[in-house]
Design an enzyme around this catalytic site. Sequence first.
Site, short mmCIF file in Angstrom:
data_model
loop_
_atom_site.label_atom_id
_atom_site.label_comp_id
_atom_site.label_asym_id
_atom_site.label_seq_id
_atom_site.Cartn_x
_atom_site.Cartn_y
_atom_site.Cartn_z
N TYR A 85 0.83 -1.20 0.00
CA TYR A 85 0.00 0.00 0.00
C TYR A 85 0.86 1.24 0.00
CZ TYR A 85 0.96 0.89 4.99
OH TYR A 85 1.57 1.16 6.18
N ARG B 106 -7.69 -20.31 -1.97
CA ARG B 106 -6.65 -20.18 -0.95
C ARG B 106 -5.59 -21.26 -1.06
NH1 ARG B 106 -4.94 -21.70 3.98
NH2 ARG B 106 -4.00 -20.04 5.24
N HIS C 185 -1.04 -21.16 -0.44
CA HIS C 185 0.04 -20.22 -0.15
C HIS C 185 0.83 -19.80 -1.39
CE1 HIS C 185 -1.02 -21.56 3.81
NE2 HIS C 185 -0.18 -20.70 4.38
N LYS D 73 6.57 -1.96 1.80
CA LYS D 73 5.39 -1.36 2.45
C LYS D 73 4.22 -2.34 2.34
CE LYS D 73 3.25 3.15 3.17
NZ LYS D 73 3.36 3.12 4.63
N GLU E 129 12.23 2.23 14.10
CA GLU E 129 11.33 3.32 13.68
C GLU E 129 10.06 3.24 14.50
OE1 GLU E 129 9.84 2.65 9.63
OE2 GLU E 129 9.97 0.49 9.95
N LEU F 163 11.02 1.19 7.04
CA LEU F 163 10.42 1.69 5.81
C LEU F 163 11.10 3.02 5.50
CD1 LEU F 163 8.10 1.20 3.72
CD2 LEU F 163 6.96 3.07 4.92
N1 PDD Z 1 2.93 4.95 7.45
N2 PDD Z 1 7.57 3.67 8.94
C1 PDD Z 1 6.44 2.95 8.88
C2 PDD Z 1 6.44 1.59 9.50
C3 PDD Z 1 5.29 3.44 8.24
O1 PDD Z 1 4.17 2.71 8.17
C4 PDD Z 1 5.35 4.75 7.68
C5 PDD Z 1 4.16 5.33 6.97
C6 PDD Z 1 6.54 5.48 7.78
C7 PDD Z 1 6.68 6.86 7.17
O2 PDD Z 1 6.67 6.80 5.76
P1 PDD Z 1 6.14 8.01 4.87
O3 PDD Z 1 6.95 9.19 5.26
O4 PDD Z 1 6.40 7.56 3.49
O5 PDD Z 1 4.67 8.20 5.20
C8 PDD Z 1 7.63 4.91 8.41
C9 PDD Z 1 1.71 5.36 6.77
C10 PDD Z 1 1.48 6.84 6.85
C11 PDD Z 1 0.55 4.53 7.31
O6 PDD Z 1 0.74 3.32 7.42
O7 PDD Z 1 -0.53 5.08 7.56
#
Ligand code: PDD
Length: 286
Positions: A33, A100, A102, A147, A180, A205
């Site tokens: 996403y 379904r 895997h 992501k 993070e 991320l």
């Molecule tokens: N989250 N780290 C993680 C684990 C994240 O899910 C996100 C973003 C970030 C920051 O990334 P960016 O600057 O590209 O938004 C760091 C989004 C906003 C969410 O899951 O809603």
Amino acid sequence: MARQAYVNGRYVPQSDAMVHVEDRGYQFADGVYEVVPVVRGTLVDEDPHLDRLERSLAELRIAMPMSRAALKLVSHELMRRNRLSNGFLYMQVTRGVAPRDHKFPKAATPALVMTTRQTKPHSAQQLAEGVAVITLPDIRWKRCDIKSVSLLPNVLGKQAAVEAGAFEAWMVAEDGRVTEGTSTNAWIVTEDNKLVTREAGDAILNGITRTALLRLVEHEGIAFEERAFTVEEALQAREAFITSSTNFVMPVTRIDDKPVGNGHPGLLTLRLREVYEGHAAGAGAP
Ligand code: PDD
């Protein structure tokens, strides 16, 4: 008119927007996403977000659901239909629908869903006082650079933060270093005034806000280091903050219930927030 969503080729009222029960996103979290901020009707850093979407998909060997140009057309059309001025666009791509099993299905068409959300400006109180974070063990997999919609540890972490009266949880690797936040990147300004955020790699991320801010920081001539820091170092820091598409630059003033610096949002943090807001509004981008 009711808010609309885009689901596999159709614009539908969001309340009627459905995906198949055998969508692999639903059954296996087999998808990715993006959350793209929208400021005054404009997507912020649209291409970097689409670059990351393409990269996440490539890492999972899921095809792009349509060309980048078509993705942009659909995004803009959905924003237009929803009269979105400030908020964000959510896009999700899964491997598609299949019985379904895997292993990858032989023939599945990637499924694409987009929604938008209008949001209020960030809370003045949070900006004035900063937010609290707690720290938790990072129990995620080893490819946090993708992501993926597989977000259980992040969900549990955020819930733990809320239950502790905090805004975010910083996840800490086995070596004691912060990776993070559950949905944000983590930053500090050290005792000797260096801006520090963890280097991009498999453990985090690589935030689009993080990347944009690093470019802006460089442009401003502010020194920074991309390296991991420990919770102890963060507790000794002068300033701390988090970045994301939904929070921009948000000051952190408490870590595990202890004040950061003098307990108020830091001067550099506030300056960086302004610099980023300028970028997001389309002004002053380097
Ligand atoms: N989250 N780290 C993680 C684990 C994240 O899910 C996100 C973003 C970030 C920051 O990334 P960016 O600057 O590209 O938004 C760091 C989004 C906003 C969410 O899951 O809603």
